[in-house]
Design a protein around this motif. Sequence first.
Motif, PDB file in Angstrom:
ATOM      1  N   ARG A   1      -7.488  -1.217  -2.486  1.00 20.67           N
ATOM      2  CA  ARG A   1      -6.751  -1.624  -1.289  1.00 20.67           C
ATOM      3  C   ARG A   1      -6.186  -0.416  -0.525  1.00 20.67           C
ATOM      4  N   LYS A   2      -5.899   0.656  -1.232  1.00 22.85           N
ATOM      5  CA  LYS A   2      -5.308   1.830  -0.569  1.00 22.85           C
ATOM      6  C   LYS A   2      -6.362   2.780  -0.005  1.00 22.85           C
TER       7      LYS A   2
ATOM      8  N   TYR B   1      -1.650 -10.484  -0.250  1.00 18.33           N
ATOM      9  CA  TYR B   1      -2.660 -10.890  -1.228  1.00 18.33           C
ATOM     10  C   TYR B   1      -3.184  -9.632  -1.910  1.00 18.33           C
ATOM     11  N   GLY B   2      -3.446  -9.718  -3.196  1.00 23.98           N
ATOM     12  CA  GLY B   2      -4.045  -8.585  -3.892  1.00 23.98           C
ATOM     13  C   GLY B   2      -4.550  -8.954  -5.270  1.00 23.98           C
ATOM     14  N   LEU B   3      -5.632  -8.312  -5.664  1.00 25.01           N
ATOM     15  CA  LEU B   3      -6.162  -8.432  -7.017  1.00 25.01           C
ATOM     16  C   LEU B   3      -5.711  -7.223  -7.833  1.00 25.01           C
TER      17      LEU B   3
ATOM     18  N   HIS C   1     -11.237  -6.355 -12.349  1.00 22.45           N
ATOM     19  CA  HIS C   1      -9.938  -6.951 -12.026  1.00 22.45           C
ATOM     20  C   HIS C   1      -9.312  -7.679 -13.206  1.00 22.45           C
TER      21      HIS C   1
ATOM     22  N   ARG D   1     -17.473 -21.906   5.258  1.00 24.40           N
ATOM     23  CA  ARG D   1     -16.252 -22.704   5.320  1.00 24.40           C
ATOM     24  C   ARG D   1     -16.008 -23.309   6.694  1.00 24.40           C
TER      25      ARG D   1
ATOM     26  N   MET E   1     -15.801 -14.708  -6.943  1.00 23.32           N
ATOM     27  CA  MET E   1     -14.719 -15.303  -6.160  1.00 23.32           C
ATOM     28  C   MET E   1     -14.346 -16.704  -6.612  1.00 23.32           C
TER      29      MET E   1
ATOM     30  N   ALA F   1      -6.839 -21.684  -0.003  1.00 22.53           N
ATOM     31  CA  ALA F   1      -7.535 -20.424   0.216  1.00 22.53           C
ATOM     32  C   ALA F   1      -6.571 -19.431   0.865  1.00 22.53           C
ATOM     33  N   PRO F   2      -6.802 -18.137   0.660  1.00 17.81           N
ATOM     34  CA  PRO F   2      -5.918 -17.141   1.283  1.00 17.81           C
ATOM     35  C   PRO F   2      -5.834 -17.331   2.789  1.00 17.81           C
TER      36      PRO F   2
ATOM     37  N   PHE G   1     -12.011 -13.755   3.992  1.00 17.55           N
ATOM     38  CA  PHE G   1     -10.572 -13.492   4.113  1.00 17.55           C
ATOM     39  C   PHE G   1     -10.318 -12.049   4.558  1.00 17.55           C
ATOM     40  N   SER G   2     -11.144 -11.583   5.473  1.00 18.92           N
ATOM     41  CA  SER G   2     -11.091 -10.190   5.908  1.00 18.92           C
ATOM     42  C   SER G   2     -11.444 -10.113   7.392  1.00 18.92           C
ATOM     43  N   THR G   3     -11.240  -8.930   7.942  1.00 18.23           N
ATOM     44  CA  THR G   3     -11.571  -8.681   9.337  1.00 18.23           C
ATOM     45  C   THR G   3     -12.675  -7.628   9.389  1.00 18.23           C
TER      46      THR G   3
ATOM     47  N   SER H   1      -9.461  -8.079   2.531  1.00 15.90           N
ATOM     48  CA  SER H   1      -9.084  -6.760   3.035  1.00 15.90           C
ATOM     49  C   SER H   1      -7.914  -6.879   4.019  1.00 15.90           C
ATOM     50  N   GLY H   2      -7.050  -5.896   3.976  1.00 20.94           N
ATOM     51  CA  GLY H   2      -5.923  -5.867   4.903  1.00 20.94           C
ATOM     52  C   GLY H   2      -6.141  -4.912   6.059  1.00 20.94           C
TER      53      GLY H   2
ATOM     54  N   GLU I   1      -6.378  -3.989  -9.656  1.00 19.24           N
ATOM     55  CA  GLU I   1      -7.436  -3.020  -9.382  1.00 19.24           C
ATOM     56  C   GLU I   1      -7.537  -1.955 -10.458  1.00 19.24           C
ATOM     57  N   GLY I   2      -7.019  -2.270 -11.650  1.00 21.64           N
ATOM     58  CA  GLY I   2      -7.074  -1.295 -12.736  1.00 21.64           C
ATOM     59  C   GLY I   2      -8.470  -1.100 -13.284  1.00 21.64           C
TER      60      GLY I   2
ATOM     61  N   ARG J   1       0.820  -1.216   0.000  1.00 20.28           N
ATOM     62  CA  ARG J   1       0.000   0.000   0.000  1.00 20.28           C
ATOM     63  C   ARG J   1       0.853   1.264   0.000  1.00 20.28           C
TER      64      ARG J   1
ATOM     65  N   LEU K   1     -11.201 -17.642  -8.704  1.00 15.11           N
ATOM     66  CA  LEU K   1      -9.869 -17.788  -8.130  1.00 15.11           C
ATOM     67  C   LEU K   1      -9.613 -19.201  -7.639  1.00 15.11           C
TER      68      LEU K   1
ATOM     69  N   ASP L   1      -1.584  -6.539   0.279  1.00 13.24           N
ATOM     70  CA  ASP L   1      -1.628  -6.169   1.689  1.00 13.24           C
ATOM     71  C   ASP L   1      -1.645  -7.465   2.488  1.00 13.24           C
ATOM     72  N   ARG L   2      -1.222  -7.390   3.712  1.00 12.69           N
ATOM     73  CA  ARG L   2      -1.351  -8.580   4.563  1.00 12.69           C
ATOM     74  C   ARG L   2      -2.800  -8.632   5.044  1.00 12.69           C
ATOM     75  N   ILE L   3      -3.505  -9.646   4.645  1.00 12.86           N
ATOM     76  CA  ILE L   3      -4.950  -9.673   4.850  1.00 12.86           C
ATOM     77  C   ILE L   3      -5.310 -10.189   6.240  1.00 12.86           C
ATOM     78  N   MET L   4      -6.542  -9.922   6.628  1.00  8.73           N
ATOM     79  CA  MET L   4      -7.107 -10.357   7.913  1.00  8.73           C
ATOM     80  C   MET L   4      -6.244  -9.926   9.102  1.00  8.73           C
TER      81      MET L   4
ATOM     82  N   ARG M   1     -13.778 -17.911   5.753  1.00 10.09           N
ATOM     83  CA  ARG M   1     -12.589 -17.643   6.558  1.00 10.09           C
ATOM     84  C   ARG M   1     -12.527 -16.135   6.771  1.00 10.09           C
TER      85      ARG M   1
END
Lengths: 358, 308
Positions: B52-53, A327-329, A336, B183, A281, A320-321, B141-143, B119-120, A331-332, A258, A284, A354-357, B162
């Motif tokens: 993401r940003k 992780y990132g998709l 995606h 899941r 989703m 799975a992630p 896969f997010s919080t 999401s990060g 974003e253009g 980021r 993927l 980004d580091r997710i969760m 997850r």
Amino acid sequence: MVEGLVFTASGPLANAEVIAYPDFTSLAARQNGIASTPGEKPGSFAMNLPPGRYFFTAQGEAGEERYFSYHGMNPITIDQDFRWLPFFTVPDRPVSHETGRQGVGGQVRYRGMPLDKGIVSVYSLQDKYFRGMGLLTNSLDADGRFWFDLEPGGYVIVARHRRQGSDMGPLKKGDLFCYPPANPVEVKENSASLIDIPCYPRDDLDDFLVDDRLDPRGRRETQRRGSSYHKKEMRDAEGIPETLAAGPAKITGKVVDRAGQPIAGLYVTAYPADEFPLFQMFVLRLISRHMATTGSDGLFSLDLPAGGYYLVAREKLGMAPERHEFYGLYEGGANHAVSAEAGKTRDNIVITVDRIMP
Amino acid sequence: MTPASIKILILLFLIFLPLSSRAGETLTDRVIDADTVWQGEILIDGVVVVARKATLTIAPGSIIRFRRADRNRDGIGDAELRVLGRLVAEGEAGRPILFASAETNPAPADWSYVLIFSSGQKNSLAHCRFQHAFSGLQVHFSTASVRDCVFEQNREGMRFGRAVLDIRDSLFTGNDIGVRFTRMEGPASLIGNRITGNRIGVFLVPSGQNIMDFFEPDRGDKVWNTGRLTITGNDIYNNYWYNLNLGEKQFWDLDIAGNWWGATDAAAVRQTIFDKSRDQALGSALIEPMSPAPNRPEKTPEKTNDIP
């Protein structure tokens, strides 16, 4: 107490040795294993093991041939109870390395005949169980051949054939499990690693034994059960299927965090987008053979057939992630997707990770 | 302060001021790649991605409507808010944030969902209302934290897999499925919610996508949802097929204690649960001890006709 029998397709493998390893790393290095003692009958073995989880292999020689088996249930939990383990061994053939396209290819056979369908998966050495879709999964072609473009390193290759139904779900009796004794297979830079992968049927000794061989129960089989496999001439592995040749398009770009800092060592995977014009989703979880890794400058380059692709960058593949994974998709665009034209390079693609969760 | 320094300060203020969408603005397919504030009415006609940003903040009292369009002809409206960055949608009591269909005669699945995916950052939703979506909110896969929200007349109120997810004090009603956990991984908490008037209140399904040959899950000696799903202190009652339904391949026992099921008789409650008692292949829902009375009678109103 663990006891069992070890077979080749010709019958019990006399003086076979079964080894229990505490983990796959030990198995790959052939270290720290606990070996069996021969039983009273040819092919039989016995071993006392402390309770725990083990990776079991069996090996031995008959005539000029070496045989090997990796048990499909691995890792197997051993407790205080008696456990019976049969092993079906297959010829132990080495990997051949040839200068050329970098990756792993070969042919999958059962009873000497190429399979005409089935799937083959590539797993990271960090994978614990070698189940599921792994890093990459491809269908076999009509001659049982496959190919994967891979970065240099060690991989575990497993093929499977289900007689009925889909390519998913547990193997059933008679389904084929195909683990090449040469695992883990090393991929070298600018070199093709070529392997033959023999199979054995889960829980089906009758089908495994060749015609007119005496099985340990004293029966002589003359009528083999029907087989769905084509009775083709055996052919040596001879190169890479033409259909898997690299396509004429290219996508290049950079993976950053980021803050805009390049991230090295991530996998960038391109998933076909033309069949699924709206991103969802499940895309993927599809199979893709188009993968690259980022260099120290975060840059990547993908050679692929012209078309539309969803782009994903991440640390791990095949699962799975995971929490805290980069992780990132792409974003253009809201979908995606990136379109790559034949003969052209689509460059300056930026994927933010980004580091997710958290 | 000199005129020059004032100009610099004004310039800096303008640079770092979050973008703001005008009331009544229509958003088609687009990526929001800078911090943005929505307030008033926003119409979404396509897929809006929060990059993401970026952080998207939605002000209390805002109304976000989604126009129905089915480009891939799957029977589900395509319009969606997809968050890869951060979503802060914190309404207030009496000033909820509404996510709803833009159709004159709205119906479930008019629009896809608010999706928080990979999401990060920590996402927060409070006092939000979700109507006529396929899933009001999906989190994968997010919080995220979900508080005091209402999910009604959707195909699914919430779906998640997850995720680090905390869902509290919310109402799920009038949906085909109130809560769907796809899941069985989490770690997710479902505490103090009212789940009533749905066809199925809570639907728990394991992933299964990586189950291949020789699969023998490491069950250990704990019930399956330990560390994956905490589901307690909820009122789960009067869902007209089942209050709780274990999905196919949910083979393992689940700890679902401490909830109110609309009755004190365990045998009667079990009639509202689809588990091992109805399909031997499934695990058991371990519902006892049950709450003897509603856990949160003062919270989460059943009537939602005050929605704008």
